[in-house]
Each structure stands twice: as structure tokens, then as C-alpha cells.
Design an enzyme around this catalytic site. Structure first.
Site, mmCIF file in Angstrom:
data_model
loop_
_atom_site.group_PDB
_atom_site.id
_atom_site.type_symbol
_atom_site.label_atom_id
_atom_site.label_comp_id
_atom_site.label_asym_id
_atom_site.label_seq_id
_atom_site.Cartn_x
_atom_site.Cartn_y
_atom_site.Cartn_z
ATOM 1 C CE LYS A 58 30.776 -19.287 56.814
ATOM 2 N NZ LYS A 58 30.526 -20.603 57.417
ATOM 3 C CG HIS A 83 35.410 -13.344 44.021
ATOM 4 N ND1 HIS A 83 34.242 -14.039 44.200
ATOM 5 C CD2 HIS A 83 35.278 -12.210 44.740
ATOM 6 C CE1 HIS A 83 33.441 -13.335 44.980
ATOM 7 N NE2 HIS A 83 34.042 -12.227 45.317
#
Length: 939
Positions: A597, A148
Site C-alpha cells: 500500500k 480477517h
């Protein structure tokens, strides 16, 4: 006594938070000085008061204090706030864990999502043993760890917080005396002091190997303890609600269905540092961790299974195996004076041989990691199945002479671990972006089919030619030297996969995930590359396939076309033959982040819902077993939220006993950083899976009114229109880059993968979904998680006479819609549009304030409509624990945001010298860490 009187209350939690805050204050006074302590207290109290009642003069005074602080003092103040958040997080975890323990010890009804609660429900619904056994046999629960680029926690800090957690847990002991309390508080002060002296920021950027080691921390720290316990609690609940057989065992057998996976060391999409060599190193490093754990546990068994042959009679099968091993390995294991060791203790003698065999496996792995010529010794186990066979033999022999209670303790826990983790530990998924395969196949085609212009061909021509070459019976030779660097590395990955499968077993890899799958040929390209290295193709007239390919559909457009792409694949005779040869299984991955997104939260959620239904319906038509792989992030804007609720809100008929999902970033720490919490999270996930699967496996259809689906389609379309209008506003991309610290996030040493797909490309397409969400969270917009909902809901309410009543009914009766609005409430609560306005003023585009007002208006509308539809007076009204947790943090988070805005202004100012700019960089990084810790999620 009322059962609930045995539980701790919020007063107990507040007292512990206050104690930790006081002890932190003592450390601050000693090591940061009175000046810093006073500043922290002034800011904390001041912003807490402003939260209760706005006072412009007081706000101006506080801002003046922030402006006047030099960089060194700012850094200390930020560290103080960040330390407080870490301690509050631990206090909350300890409080929740202690209450769960109290429920268990007092025999109280357990929480929803516990095994006890779930099985009581199934029993009450009349589920018979045969149906429950059928469901349990189908279970497959597979969380997948991913690296991440916004996870910032160091292992040293995590280990310190673990020690604080254990001390906090002891403080709740009912037998604690005054002297014990003082001793524990002294130990806490020592730990907080160590925490203050430990730098939470990384001094160097993480490499992939560091990320792999970080992932293994959670396995060693938590999963090795939590996974066997999850099975133990499951079986205990089964015995309680479904009774036991004559031998004391449950009539329902629970296979080991928990399979943890990982992308760390396998995900090369956009990360040039994940090479074939790194993937091989990852596999061997994971093997080393698994074998180390098994070795330690067999050593324990050698110490405890001290049965004498004079006092028990092991089974004939056990005695025969032990004799075979002594004949084959005895001279290597029992040398010199050790020849007669454990001569009358058969289980210890067997354990000694098993230990020597595991050592031989470890020796091989160490040679591989040292990159020296290596071979598997004869003494070593060929695979995990052979090791398991020995463990089963010991267990069954113990049970055979009346020692079931002994067999089902540490030995059974080890068996569960080996069944769940094998020798490979975490099933490694490989991921690569589709265009890399396209270019690689084009380069290969130039050699094997030079007259065919692959890049110039249309989809039909590509599919025909790919199928022909995959089905080609004769060997296909490729000259690596003539390939591009990219193609050579891509092909090397497939070769390495084939090598490692031969060495470790097919289970070493999970799926080969193709990101940005836009067409059927993108999947067939991977099959051709697999064919070139012998992972699939023809053998003796039959098809074989040792690679599971999972297309990843991640944009709104791809989700809408996913059914058509899969239809084209499954109707292709060659591809269908390969699927049939690989167990008739197809895995499909759904991307939550990019679709959000791309089209906003409503369009993303609805298209994901629709895609799941259509994919499952299609694969059923082709009689193919389909497992959906959910690419969820930690935050709502990336598909996050509680796992139990998330599974229950999946479309009816799409779970069917199997679920696979990513666990990302800070969620790894919060869910798996401590074995107690990991055990709780695994239980919640498995029971959610069982509950979601129960109706399908009981052959009863759950159908929600068609009206709900029609209304949701219209609401999602309206939400997407509003969202696209926002991101299409002139200056919006500049607004994002300048009113969030997204550029500065890239300076943190917290991930090996770049935060952008293309360097220096300021565009929506280039920014990755994780920093997109992280940036908006830092600046308190939390926009990806809610934008467009207010507009869409209000439009629906205004367009029909009973609009509000209809939405309220949909919220009550449909888990999908209820779950969506529940998660949105959390994100709205974390947002603060007054603070967001401060960030907005960092942006120099002339359209900035128009954009900000558009966002602020939609926020107000979303809050109002969500409260109307959910029929609540305040956000999170139905989740008071979360509401209190967030309000506890507000007085600490708000000042950090104000400090961060001032630092961004200074750091970005062209009038500031480079040396002064550098002085603000470290405190700026600390502010990013502190806000992430305070809000408990990043991207």
C-alpha cells in the site's frame, strides 16, 4: 492404457458445473419464481455474449434491465449468482481432489509438491540419508490463522458446502449406477435448497469470541484429520524412496514439525475488543477443543485395543506404569462394580485411566470458562508431555510384542496430534502497535524513574535507560491505579501471559509481535514490560527469558531500516543476553500488505527480498538463529499466491528449514475448509519448505547473477516512482473512497476489527491494507497487485538494446521474478478496466477521469509487457486450469459489478430518502459477498 486416461478431464468438470447449475435453476424456479430465473439467465447469457463480442446495443439493453429492477428482485438475482459461485468453487475442489485420488490409486506419478514427487527429486539429486535426516530435524512449518475484517463466510454455509462437496465426490465414482446417480442428484437438490433458505449474510456484527470459534471450525473440521495424514504420506514416501529398516520403519525419523498458530484473540493492534480477559478465554477455549478431540480418540482406543493379557505380554515399563496408576488413581477411576472391568485387558484399562485424567483436565478448563474459582485436580495431567509419555508407552509396548501395524494406526495419529497441538492447540501470537508500548513505558517511568523524561528522550537515551531497568535485579513495583487505562490494560496482557504460561506451558504463546516497529527501543519497551511481570530478567545471577519478541517491519521505509534496527538490538548486551537465554532465537516479521500500500507491488516485493537477505546475514554474524515470519495476505497485493511457489521464490539461504506465515480470510476457507484440501495444502507447503531448504542444508550456495539483482533494484525503483505518482495525484484518495465500495464494506458484519485505524479519517494512512485491497478488487481495478509494473518493465526494455532479452532470461532462471509475474497475471485477469470505468464515474472529483485514464493506460501497458517478458500469447497461458476457472466465472461476475455500481449510485444519492436508502443496503451487501465469492479472494 495411458496413465493420463485414468484422469478426469475438463469435460468432466464442465459436466458437473452444468449439473449443479441446472439443479440450482430448478430451486430458483420453485422458490424465487420464473421472473427471477429468466432475469438471471438473460444477464448471464447476455454478458457471456458481450465477452465474446462487443455489441453496444445489447449492452444498453442489459443495463436497462438492471436499472429497472426493484431492490427485492436485485437481492434475489444476486443471491442466485452468489449461490452459483459457491457451487462452482465446490465442483472445482471436488474435481481436483478426485484427480489426486486417481493418481494415488492408479500408481501414477504424483503432482509436483507431493511428498512422493519431492522425495523422488531429493533421492535423484543424490541426497544421502544423513543429510535428509539433518534437514527433517530442522523443519518447522507454521501457518498462523488470523481474523480477517473482509472474510464473510458463515459456519452454517461452510458446513452446507462440505456436504455438497462429499456428494459431488461420490458422483465421480466409477461404480455409480443410474439409480445411484438419481439418488445423489436428489440429495444435491435438497442441499442446494437448504443453501437457498440459509442467509449467507450475518445479522449481527462478529465479536472476537465468534472469530475464535470460526478459527476453531477449521481445526475441528479439517486439521485434526489432515495433520496426521500429512505425516503418514510423508513417511510413506520416505519408505518408498529411501527403503526400510528390518522392522519395516523408515531409516529417517520424522519429528512432529507442523505447528499451527493463531492471531485470533491475541491480535489487539487496532482492535480494542481484544482484552486480556478475551485472550485468557481464547486460550481456555482452544484447550477445550484440543482435550475434547483427544478424549474422543482415547475413547476409540479403549474400544479397539482389546488385547488380552493371555494372548500378549505388554512391556515391563507399561505394566509398571499401569500398576502405579491403579494404586494412585484406581479408586477414582474404577468404582463399585467397575473395579474388575478390563481386568485381563491391560491396554483398555490404561485407556480408561487416561480418559479419566483427560476428563479431570477438561473439568478444570470448564471451570475457567465458567469464570468460577478453579484448581487443577490431582488426577489431571500436569501437561501435554505427561499425556504423550503414556501414549508412547502404549505404542512401544504394542510394537514390543509384534503389533507395530496396530500401533501405527489410530494411536500414532493421536500421538502426532498431541505432538503438534499439545494442550494449547494453536500457539497464540500476541500483537500490539508500538506506540501503545511507548506510552505505557512512559507512564511506568513516571513512577519508577520520575526524573527521566522518557517521551522527550532521544533513541540512545531511551535504549540506555531501558537496558538498565530490564537488568535491574531488585523487584520493581508499579501502582496500577496510577496508570492510564491504556497502560493498565497493556500491562495486564503481560501479566496474563505469565499466568497462562505457568498454567498451560510456555508453548501456549508463539511470538509477541510489535507492529509499526520503527526503532530498537520499540523492542526494548516490550522487554521492560515483560520484565515487570517476571517474563524475563535475572534469577539467581542468570538471565532468563520466556517471551519471544518479533519486530514487524511493514512499510517500505521500515524494511529498508530493518537491518540497522536489528544490529542496534543485537549489539546491546542486555538484549543479546535475553536472546541467548531464550534458545538463541530471534523471530522477525515482514509485512507484505502495508509495504505494498505504501510503495506499490514492485517496491514491496523487492524490499522484502532485500530485507530477508540482510536480516539473515546480520543474525548469522551474531550467531543467532533467525526465523522469518511472513505476513502474507490472501491476494497478490498482500503477498498472496500459491504457498509452494511463494516458498520456492524466497531469497536463497533465508528459509533454512523453518517458515512461519499468516493465513488470512478467505484463504482459511479455501485451504483448510475441507480435510482433503487441507491435507493437500499442508503437503504443498512442507515440500516447498524442504525444496527451498535442501540447497542450504546440503551446504551448496545458490547464487543468481548480480545483474539480476541490479536490474531488479532499478525496476523496483521505477515501479515505486510510478505508483507514488499515482497516489499523489490530486483527488486520488477521493477516487478510492468513491469509486470502490470500501465505505460500504465497513457496514458488513464480518469482523470485530474496524476497517480504519482512525474514525472518519479519509486518508491513505488511516485505511487498513486489507480493505484497501478488497475495495480495489470489488471495483475490478485490482490495482495494488500490478500498478507500476508496466511502466517499470517498459522503461527497462527501452533503456538498453537487449532489455527484453535480459528480462526474458531473468524470468526463465530466477524463481523470484517468475513467481512475481505469475501472480500478477492472475490479478490482471481478474481486473476489467471497462467495468472499473463505471465505478470511476461514481467519483465526483474533477480530476477523476484523468486518474482513471492513468490507471487504464498503465493496465494496458502492464498486460502487454508481462506477456512480452513471460513470452506468452495470453495471460495465464501456462496455467490453463486457473484460466478456465476465471473465464467460467466472468459471465456471472460482470453483471454483479454492473448491478453494484447502480446500487452504490442509489445508496449514496442525497436525493434518495433514508427509507429507500435502507432498502438498497442489504442487496448492496450481498453484491459485495457475491463478487468476493466469484473472484475467490477479497483482501
Amino acid at each position: 492404457m495411458n496413465a493420463h486416461q485414468n484422469l478426469l478431464t475438463d469435460d468432466h468438470l464442465r459436466a458437473q458445473v452444468k449439473l449443479l447449475g441446472t439443479l440450482l435453476g430448478q430451486v430458483l424456479l420453485q422458490f424465487a419464481g420464473e421472473d427471477v430465473f429468466d432475469m438471471v439467465e438473460t444477464l448471464r447469457r447476455g454478458f457471456a455474449e458481450l465477452q465474446q463480442q462487443e455489441d453496444q446495443q445489447r449492452r444498453t439493453e442489459l443495463m436497462g434491465l438492471i436499472d429497472a429492477m426493484p431492490a427485492a428482485k436485485v437481492e434475489l438475482v444476486l443471491r442466485a449468482f452468489s449461490s452459483y459461485f459457491m457451487l462452482v468453487n465446490v465442483a472445482e475442489e471436488s474435481f481436483a481432489h478426485r484427480n489426486r485420488r486417481r493418481m494415488l490409486s492408479h500408481g501414477m506419478p504424483l503432482w509436483e509438491g507431493s511428498f512422493d514427487h519431492a522425495l523422488a527429486d531429493l533421492k535423484a539429486q543424490g541426497m544421502p540419508v544423513s543429510t535428509l535426516q539433518e534437514m527433517v530435524n530442522r523443519l518447522h512449518f507454521a501457518p498462523v490463522f488470523t481474523a480477517h475484517p473482509t472474510e464473510a463466510r458463515r459456519r452454517a454455509v461452510m458446513e452446507g458446502m462440505r456436504r455438497v462437496f462429499l456428494l459431488c465426490d461420490q458422483l465421480y465414482s466409477p461404480t455409480l449406477g443410474v439409480n445411484d446417480q438419481r439418488e445423489l442428484e436428489a440429495q444435491l437438490v435438497a442441499e442446494i435448497q437448504v443453501m437457498w433458505r440459509t442467509d449467507e449474510l450475518r445479522s449481527v456484527k462478529l465479536e472476537v469470541r465468534d472469530e475464535v470459534r470460526n478459527g476453531l471450525y477449521y481445526v475441528r473440521q479439517s486439521l485434526f484429520e489432515a495433520v496426521p495424514k500429512a505425516y503418514y504420506y510423508f513417511e510413506k514416501a520416505l519408505r518408498k524412496h529411501y527403503g526400510v529398516n528390518g522392522d519395516g520403519a523408515s531409516p529417517i525419523r520424522v519429528p512432529s514439525f507442523i505447528r499451527f498458530g493463531s492471531w485470533i484473540g491475541g491480535d489487539r493492534d487496532g482492535n480494542p475488543f481484544v482484552t486480556a480477559d478475551v485472550t485468557e478465554w481464547t486460550v481456555h477455549t482452544q484447550m477445550e477443543a484440543a482435550l475434547d478431540e483427544y478424549r474422543a480418540r482415547v475413547l476409540e482406543l479403549r474400544q479397539t485395543l482389546t488385547h488380552s493379557s493371555g494372548w500378549c505380554t505388554p512391556s515391563a515399563a507399561f505394566i509398571e506404569r499401569l500398576s502405579e496408576y491403579e494404586a494412585e488413581f484406581g479408586e477414582q477411576v474404577f468404582r463399585g462394580t467397575a473395579v474388575q472391568i478390563y481386568s485381563r485387558e491391560p491396554y483398555r484399562r490404561m485407556a480408561a485411566i487416561m480418559l479419566a485424567r483427560l476428563d479431570a483436565n477438561l473439568s478444570y478448563v470448564h471451570q475457567c470458562l465458567a469464570d468460577v474459582p478453579s484448581f487443577i485436580p490431582h488426577l489431571a495431567y500436569q501437561n501435554a508431555a505427561a499425556f504423550l509419555d503414556d501414549l508412547y508407552l502404549v505404542r512401544d509396548s504394542l510394537i514390543g510384542h509384534g503389533d507395530r501395524i496396530i500401533a501405527m494406526q489410530d494411536l500414532q495419529a493421536l500421538i502426532r496430534l498431541v505432538e503438534s497441538f499439545g494442550f494449547h492447540l494453536l500457539q497464540l501470537d500476541i500483537r500490539q502497535e508500538s506506540t501503545v508500548h511507548t506510552r505505557t513505558v512512559a507512564a511506568v517511568m513516571q513512577q519508577i524513574d520520575p526524573d527521566f523524561d522518557y517521551l522527550g528522550a532521544d533513541e540512545t537515551e531511551r535504549m540506555t535507560r531501558l537496558a538498565a531497568w530490564i537488568g535491574h535485579i531488585d523487584p520493581i513495583e508499579v501502582d496500577d491505579a496510577a496508570l492510564t487505562d491504556e497502560a493498565r490494560e497493556a500491562l495486564a496482557v503481560f501479566r496474563r501471559m505469565a499466568k497462562l504460561q505457568d498454567e498451560v506451558g510456555d508453548e501456549v504463546f508463539g511470538a509477541y509481535v510489535i507492529s509499526m516497529t520503527h526503532s530498537a527501543s520499540h523492542v526494548m519497551e516490550v522487554m521492560l514490560l515483560a520484565r515487570l511481570v517476571g517474563l524475563c530478567g535475572h534469577s539467581a545471577g542468570d538471565w532468563f527469558c520466556r517471551i519471544l519478541v518479533a519486530p514487524l517491519f511493514e512499510t517500505v521505509d521500515d524494511l529498508q531500516r530493518s537491518q540497522a534496527i536489528l544490529d542496534q538490538l543485537l549489539s546491546n548486551k542486555v538484549y543479546r543476553a535475553l536472546v541467548a537465554a531464550n534458545g538463541n532465537r530471534q523471530e522477525v516479521m515482514l509485512g507484505y500488505s502495508d509495504s505494498c500500500k505504501d510503495g506499490g507491488i514492485l517496491a514491496s516485493n523487492w524490499n522484502l527480498y532485500q530485507a530477508q537477505l540482510s536480516i539473515i546475514a546480520l543474525t548469522r554474524q551474531y550467531d543467532v538463529e533467525c526465523r522469518l515470519f511472513h505476513g502474507r495476505g490472501g491476494t497478490v497485493g498482500r503477498g498472496g499466491g500459491p504457498t509452494y511457489d511463494a516458498i520456492l521464490s524466497q531469497p536463497p539461504g533465508t528459509v533454512n528449514g523453518e517458515i512461519k506465515f499468516t493465513e488470512q480470510g478467505e484463504m482459511l476457507y479455501y485451504k483448510y475448509g475441507k480435510p482433503e484440501i487441507a491435507n493437500y495444502e499442508i503437503g504443498m507447503g512442507v515440500t516447498g519448505l524442504m525444496k527451498a531448504s535442501a540447497t542450504a542444508l546440503a551446504h551448496s550456495e545458490v547464487r543468481y547473477p548480480q545483474d539480476y539483482l541490479d536490474w531488479m533494484r532499478d525496476i523496483a525503483a521505477a515501479g515505486e516512482t510510478a505508483y507514488r505518482a499515482l497516489i499523489g495525484m490530486p483527488g486520488f484518495i477521493d477516487y478510492f473512497y468513491e469509486s470502490t465500495p470500501v465505505t460500504e464494506i465497513g457496514l458488513l458484519n464480518i469482523g470485530s476489527r474496524p476497517s480504519h485505524r482512525k474514525k472518519a479519517d479519509r486518508s491513505l494512512g488511516s485505511i487498513r491494507a486489507i480493505p484497501w485491497v478488497f475495495g480495489w478488487a470489488q471495483s475490478r481495478h485490482t490495482l495494488p497487485a500490478w500498478y507500476g509494473i508496466g511502466n517499470a518493465l517498459k522503461g527497462f526494455i527501452d533503456s538498453r538494446p537487449d532489455g527484453l532479452v535480459q528480462l526474458q532470461a531473468m524470468h526463465r532462471e530466477w524463481p523470484f521474478f517468475r513467481g512475481l509475474l505469475s501472480n500478477v497475471q492472475m490479478s490482471l485477469t481478474k481486473a476489467d478496466l471497462e467495468i472499473a470505468e463505471e465505478y470511476a464515474r461514481l467519483c465526483e472529483h474533477p480530476n477523476t477521469m484523468t486518474i482513471y485514464r492513468t490507471i487504464a493506460d498503465e493496465f494496458a501497458l502492464t498486460v502487454a509487457t508481462v506477456k512480452q517478458v513471460a513470452q506468452i500469447g495470453a495471460l495465464l497461458e501456462d496455467n490453463p486450469m486457473l484460466s478456465r476457472s476465471l473465464s467460467r466465472r466472468r459471465p456471472y461476475i460482470d453483471p454483479i459489478n454492473h448491478i453494484q455500481v447502480r446500487m452504490l449510485k442509489r445508496y449514496r444519492s442525497e436525493s434518495v430518502s433514508e427509507s429507500e436508502q435502507v432498502t438498497w443496503l442489504t442487496p448492496l451487501k450481498r453484491s459485495i459477498n457475491a463478487i468476493a465469492a466469484g473472484m475467490r479472494n477479497t483482501g
